[in-house]
Design a protein around this motif. Sequence first.
Motif, PDB file in Angstrom:
ATOM      1  N   ALA A 138     -38.191 -31.076  23.275  1.00  0.00           N
ATOM      2  CA  ALA A 138     -37.124 -31.870  23.889  1.00  0.00           C
ATOM      3  C   ALA A 138     -36.581 -32.902  22.907  1.00  0.00           C
ATOM      4  O   ALA A 138     -35.397 -33.191  22.886  1.00  0.00           O
ATOM      5  N   SER A 139     -37.474 -33.450  22.079  1.00  0.00           N
ATOM      6  CA  SER A 139     -37.012 -34.489  21.175  1.00  0.00           C
ATOM      7  C   SER A 139     -36.675 -33.890  19.813  1.00  0.00           C
ATOM      8  O   SER A 139     -36.352 -34.581  18.885  1.00  0.00           O
ATOM      9  N   ALA A 140     -36.740 -32.578  19.699  1.00  0.00           N
ATOM     10  CA  ALA A 140     -36.588 -31.937  18.401  1.00  0.00           C
ATOM     11  C   ALA A 140     -35.134 -31.711  18.049  1.00  0.00           C
ATOM     12  O   ALA A 140     -34.815 -30.795  17.330  1.00  0.00           O
ATOM     13  N   ARG A 141     -34.256 -32.522  18.606  1.00  0.00           N
ATOM     14  CA  ARG A 141     -32.879 -32.369  18.186  1.00  0.00           C
ATOM     15  C   ARG A 141     -32.644 -33.144  16.900  1.00  0.00           C
ATOM     16  O   ARG A 141     -31.565 -33.557  16.575  1.00  0.00           O
ATOM     17  N   THR A 142     -33.748 -33.339  16.201  1.00  0.00           N
ATOM     18  CA  THR A 142     -33.672 -33.902  14.861  1.00  0.00           C
ATOM     19  C   THR A 142     -34.251 -32.870  13.910  1.00  0.00           C
ATOM     20  O   THR A 142     -35.016 -31.999  14.315  1.00  0.00           O
ATOM     21  N   CYS A 143     -33.877 -33.007  12.660  1.00  0.00           N
ATOM     22  CA  CYS A 143     -34.242 -32.010  11.652  1.00  0.00           C
ATOM     23  C   CYS A 143     -35.745 -31.965  11.441  1.00  0.00           C
ATOM     24  O   CYS A 143     -36.410 -32.988  11.308  1.00  0.00           O
ATOM     25  N   GLU A 144     -36.285 -30.746  11.406  1.00  0.00           N
ATOM     26  CA  GLU A 144     -37.717 -30.564  11.255  1.00  0.00           C
ATOM     27  C   GLU A 144     -38.110 -30.166   9.832  1.00  0.00           C
ATOM     28  O   GLU A 144     -39.261 -29.833   9.591  1.00  0.00           O
ATOM     29  N   ALA A 145     -37.135 -30.160   8.918  1.00  0.00           N
ATOM     30  CA  ALA A 145     -37.440 -29.702   7.564  1.00  0.00           C
ATOM     31  C   ALA A 145     -38.451 -30.641   6.900  1.00  0.00           C
ATOM     32  O   ALA A 145     -38.412 -31.849   7.093  1.00  0.00           O
ATOM     33  N   GLY A 146     -39.318 -30.055   6.111  1.00  0.00           N
ATOM     34  CA  GLY A 146     -40.251 -30.847   5.318  1.00  0.00           C
ATOM     35  C   GLY A 146     -41.558 -31.111   6.033  1.00  0.00           C
ATOM     36  O   GLY A 146     -41.669 -30.956   7.247  1.00  0.00           O
ATOM     37  N   ARG A 147     -42.580 -31.484   5.269  1.00  0.00           N
ATOM     38  CA  ARG A 147     -43.892 -31.729   5.866  1.00  0.00           C
ATOM     39  C   ARG A 147     -43.826 -32.973   6.745  1.00  0.00           C
ATOM     40  O   ARG A 147     -44.322 -32.996   7.847  1.00  0.00           O
ATOM     41  N   THR A 148     -43.186 -34.018   6.235  1.00  0.00           N
ATOM     42  CA  THR A 148     -42.844 -35.145   7.086  1.00  0.00           C
ATOM     43  C   THR A 148     -41.416 -34.883   7.538  1.00  0.00           C
ATOM     44  O   THR A 148     -40.503 -34.945   6.734  1.00  0.00           O
ATOM     45  N   PRO A 149     -41.228 -34.544   8.808  1.00  0.00           N
ATOM     46  CA  PRO A 149     -39.889 -34.082   9.212  1.00  0.00           C
ATOM     47  C   PRO A 149     -38.793 -35.067   8.817  1.00  0.00           C
ATOM     48  O   PRO A 149     -38.959 -36.274   8.898  1.00  0.00           O
ATOM     49  N   PRO A 203     -30.095 -35.930  12.758  1.00  0.00           N
ATOM     50  CA  PRO A 203     -29.594 -35.101  13.861  1.00  0.00           C
ATOM     51  C   PRO A 203     -29.457 -33.651  13.420  1.00  0.00           C
ATOM     52  O   PRO A 203     -29.062 -33.381  12.290  1.00  0.00           O
ATOM     53  N   ALA A 204     -29.822 -32.734  14.310  1.00  0.00           N
ATOM     54  CA  ALA A 204     -29.933 -31.340  13.885  1.00  0.00           C
ATOM     55  C   ALA A 204     -29.394 -30.390  14.939  1.00  0.00           C
ATOM     56  O   ALA A 204     -29.182 -30.750  16.086  1.00  0.00           O
ATOM     57  N   ARG A 205     -29.149 -29.170  14.499  1.00  0.00           N
ATOM     58  CA  ARG A 205     -28.775 -28.077  15.390  1.00  0.00           C
ATOM     59  C   ARG A 205     -29.819 -26.981  15.263  1.00  0.00           C
ATOM     60  O   ARG A 205     -30.498 -26.903  14.246  1.00  0.00           O
ATOM     61  N   PRO A 206     -29.944 -26.142  16.295  1.00  0.00           N
ATOM     62  CA  PRO A 206     -30.965 -25.101  16.231  1.00  0.00           C
ATOM     63  C   PRO A 206     -30.552 -23.922  15.358  1.00  0.00           C
ATOM     64  O   PRO A 206     -29.418 -23.461  15.413  1.00  0.00           O
ATOM     65  N   TYR A 207     -31.476 -23.467  14.528  1.00  0.00           N
ATOM     66  CA  TYR A 207     -31.307 -22.239  13.754  1.00  0.00           C
ATOM     67  C   TYR A 207     -32.543 -21.395  13.993  1.00  0.00           C
ATOM     68  O   TYR A 207     -33.513 -21.863  14.593  1.00  0.00           O
ATOM     69  N   ALA A 208     -32.484 -20.157  13.494  1.00  0.00           N
ATOM     70  CA  ALA A 208     -33.652 -19.282  13.678  1.00  0.00           C
ATOM     71  C   ALA A 208     -34.908 -19.949  13.124  1.00  0.00           C
ATOM     72  O   ALA A 208     -35.993 -19.815  13.669  1.00  0.00           O
ATOM     73  N   ALA A 209     -34.751 -20.702  12.055  1.00  0.00           N
ATOM     74  CA  ALA A 209     -35.903 -21.320  11.411  1.00  0.00           C
ATOM     75  C   ALA A 209     -36.363 -22.590  12.123  1.00  0.00           C
ATOM     76  O   ALA A 209     -37.400 -23.139  11.801  1.00  0.00           O
ATOM     77  N   GLY A 210     -35.589 -23.061  13.100  1.00  0.00           N
ATOM     78  CA  GLY A 210     -35.919 -24.307  13.773  1.00  0.00           C
ATOM     79  C   GLY A 210     -34.728 -25.250  13.745  1.00  0.00           C
ATOM     80  O   GLY A 210     -33.606 -24.845  13.432  1.00  0.00           O
ATOM     81  N   TRP A 211     -34.972 -26.526  14.088  1.00  0.00           N
ATOM     82  CA  TRP A 211     -33.871 -27.490  14.117  1.00  0.00           C
ATOM     83  C   TRP A 211     -33.644 -28.021  12.706  1.00  0.00           C
ATOM     84  O   TRP A 211     -34.585 -28.448  12.058  1.00  0.00           O
ATOM     85  N   ARG A 212     -32.400 -27.978  12.255  1.00  0.00           N
ATOM     86  CA  ARG A 212     -32.081 -28.388  10.895  1.00  0.00           C
ATOM     87  C   ARG A 212     -30.824 -29.247  10.887  1.00  0.00           C
ATOM     88  O   ARG A 212     -29.883 -28.990  11.634  1.00  0.00           O
ATOM     89  N   CYS A 213     -30.815 -30.229   9.986  1.00  0.00           N
ATOM     90  CA  CYS A 213     -29.626 -31.056   9.805  1.00  0.00           C
ATOM     91  C   CYS A 213     -28.651 -30.329   8.870  1.00  0.00           C
ATOM     92  O   CYS A 213     -28.959 -29.264   8.349  1.00  0.00           O
ATOM     93  N   GLU A 214     -27.485 -30.927   8.667  1.00  0.00           N
ATOM     94  CA  GLU A 214     -26.483 -30.327   7.788  1.00  0.00           C
ATOM     95  C   GLU A 214     -27.067 -30.032   6.407  1.00  0.00           C
ATOM     96  O   GLU A 214     -26.848 -28.983   5.824  1.00  0.00           O
ATOM     97  N   GLU A 215     -27.833 -31.018   5.909  1.00  0.00           N
ATOM     98  CA  GLU A 215     -28.372 -30.924   4.560  1.00  0.00           C
ATOM     99  C   GLU A 215     -29.410 -29.797   4.431  1.00  0.00           C
ATOM    100  O   GLU A 215     -29.477 -29.111   3.428  1.00  0.00           O
ATOM    101  N   HIS A 216     -30.210 -29.623   5.463  1.00  0.00           N
ATOM    102  CA  HIS A 216     -31.309 -28.661   5.385  1.00  0.00           C
ATOM    103  C   HIS A 216     -31.028 -27.352   6.097  1.00  0.00           C
ATOM    104  O   HIS A 216     -31.927 -26.530   6.245  1.00  0.00           O
ATOM    105  N   ARG A 217     -29.802 -27.170   6.541  1.00  0.00           N
ATOM    106  CA  ARG A 217     -29.570 -25.942   7.311  1.00  0.00           C
ATOM    107  C   ARG A 217     -29.689 -24.730   6.404  1.00  0.00           C
ATOM    108  O   ARG A 217     -29.391 -24.814   5.203  1.00  0.00           O
ATOM    109  N   PRO A 218     -30.169 -23.616   6.975  1.00  0.00           N
ATOM    110  CA  PRO A 218     -30.339 -22.410   6.159  1.00  0.00           C
ATOM    111  C   PRO A 218     -29.003 -22.021   5.544  1.00  0.00           C
ATOM    112  O   PRO A 218     -27.980 -22.098   6.225  1.00  0.00           O
TER     113      PRO A 218
END
Length: 355
Positions: A322-333, A337-352
């Motif tokens: 529910a709170s994962a509308r933030t980017c999950e990239a990296g060991r320390t997320p 703000p993020a959008r969902p991708y197949a790989a998970g929630w990612r921001c503009e910078e980290h999107r696949p």
Amino acid sequence: MHNNLIYLTDGRGKTDAAEMTDSDWDQLVVDNRNSTRRRLVKCAWCWDDDQITHWMKTYNNAHGKRVVSHQPGEAGDHPYQALESDEHKAYCDRVERVGTEEGYSARREARAADGRTRSDVLLLGTRHVAYEMQHSPFKTGYGATERTRKSLAAKRDAVAWHTDSGIIAGAARVAMLRSNQAQLPQIENPRYQIRILGGFRQIVIWSCTAREGYRCPNGRFSGCGQTHLDTAPTGITLDDFIRQAPAGTLLPVLPLQRRGFWTTAVDYQRWTDYNAGRPVLDVDPPESPDRPTQEGYGHSRPASVKNHLPSVPPQRTMQSFASARTCEAGRTPCGQPARPYAAGWRCEEHRPSSR
Ligand SMILES: [Zn+2]
Ligand SMILES: [Zn+2]
Ligand SMILES: [Zn+2]
């Protein structure tokens, strides 16, 4: 396929271009070569929603796939939508009626702010719940997973998928409510109970000792002494579901997973607490057959529970979802703000990368 719903002005009426026979489609492509002059194929979305006439182009792309498209600059693509059956309409009527009687406002075929996401009925309570009735098998690329993601990205709190088909329920990769198969007069009859038989579950937490009579998921014959979590099917009617879900008293667990299900807010909290702090899995793990049960290990489980979900392995908690509308990239997320991708929630910078 986008824009699949069209009106054919030659008397055939509303048609699903994806369902036309090859010969009908090929003939349509020929007949409609000069689409704006021919006035044969009208966009069903633009007409049904806004009574705007848009004459659609129909052709095959380089890969031989059917394409229905607006004239350049006319309107955006509309996502795939199945042509509604009478039963489908009756279910939506019922959900709208029950929801409205309960005091929610209900919108049919509601559009999200992005103009591209629709739901069969959008129920507005303390939570915005999109009700989606699924009669026919999902089309590749326009399945429930994508549509659920879009819906969640469009700020709906949950998507309540419902089917009366065991085949659809079995193939679904999202949390899906399955009911008994009802005939049209039954669906239309307020006194007929439509029972949810699958996709609504209760949480069972037990401490693992030999005495409890459950199979230890860690394979210990005598019980491992820890507490385990499992789920078991439980009953609700479609009407009660519709009365409760927009109030937030029913919540989906793992809505984007095959093993997802709906449960009470109380059990949802127990599930969340149980999984708190455990490592999380990807939202959409690679396709794999259901985990083999560990029959033969440990004590046997009650037969009534046997065929249902094995104990829930470490995974994403709903709280983190529910709170994962933030980017999950990296060991320390990363946390932007993020959008969902197949790989998970990612921001503009980290999107696949889309390369
Ligand atoms: Zn249109
Ligand atoms: Zn155990
Ligand atoms: Zn990021």
